[in-house]
Design a protein around this motif. Sequence first.
Motif, mmCIF file in Angstrom:
data_model
loop_
_atom_site.group_PDB
_atom_site.id
_atom_site.type_symbol
_atom_site.label_atom_id
_atom_site.label_comp_id
_atom_site.label_asym_id
_atom_site.label_seq_id
_atom_site.Cartn_x
_atom_site.Cartn_y
_atom_site.Cartn_z
ATOM 1 N N ALA A 245 80.709 -6.405 51.922
ATOM 2 C CA ALA A 245 79.971 -6.956 53.245
ATOM 3 C C ALA A 245 79.415 -5.838 53.804
ATOM 4 N N TYR A 246 78.446 -6.167 54.801
ATOM 5 C CA TYR A 246 78.012 -4.981 55.478
ATOM 6 C C TYR A 246 77.809 -5.418 56.932
ATOM 7 N N SER A 247 77.576 -4.369 57.925
ATOM 8 C CA SER A 247 77.183 -4.674 59.277
ATOM 9 C C SER A 247 76.411 -3.389 59.694
ATOM 10 N N VAL A 248 75.625 -3.733 60.619
ATOM 11 C CA VAL A 248 74.516 -2.818 61.294
ATOM 12 C C VAL A 248 74.565 -2.506 62.597
ATOM 13 N N ARG A 249 74.681 -1.487 62.863
ATOM 14 C CA ARG A 249 74.705 -1.362 64.326
ATOM 15 C C ARG A 249 73.748 0.209 64.896
ATOM 16 N N ALA A 250 73.376 0.253 66.012
ATOM 17 C CA ALA A 250 72.209 0.967 66.186
ATOM 18 C C ALA A 250 73.191 2.213 67.011
#
Length: 113
Positions: free
Chosen positions: A25-30
């Motif tokens: 799985a992955y998640s993205v954040r700035a």
Amino acid sequence: MKKTGEVQRCLQPVVELRKEAAAYAYSVRAPRSKGVIPPSSYRDGGFATLADCLSDVARALGGDFSRIYVRLDGFCVGERDIAELRLEPEKVAAALKAACEINLEQLSAPGGD
């Protein structure tokens, strides 16, 4: 007003990759300044392999960004071009796993933190 390329350099996303049971799985954040870790703005999962996960990251972010910061299972494993993820996901997956292993070895070595 800044050009898209100028904005991109300032806003390079962080992609958090992780193994969840038998899938990835992955998640993205700035990233934000002053060490603030923001919440994830996007998540996806259920990928059979890390390469499949990376291919999806490339599809999701490729239109807006050219590079990303990458973390794998909690370890910082560098920066990558989105084009690499799209064109050679298996090769990138192997390199990321190797970088993660190096981090694990350093932690388990005497005097490692």
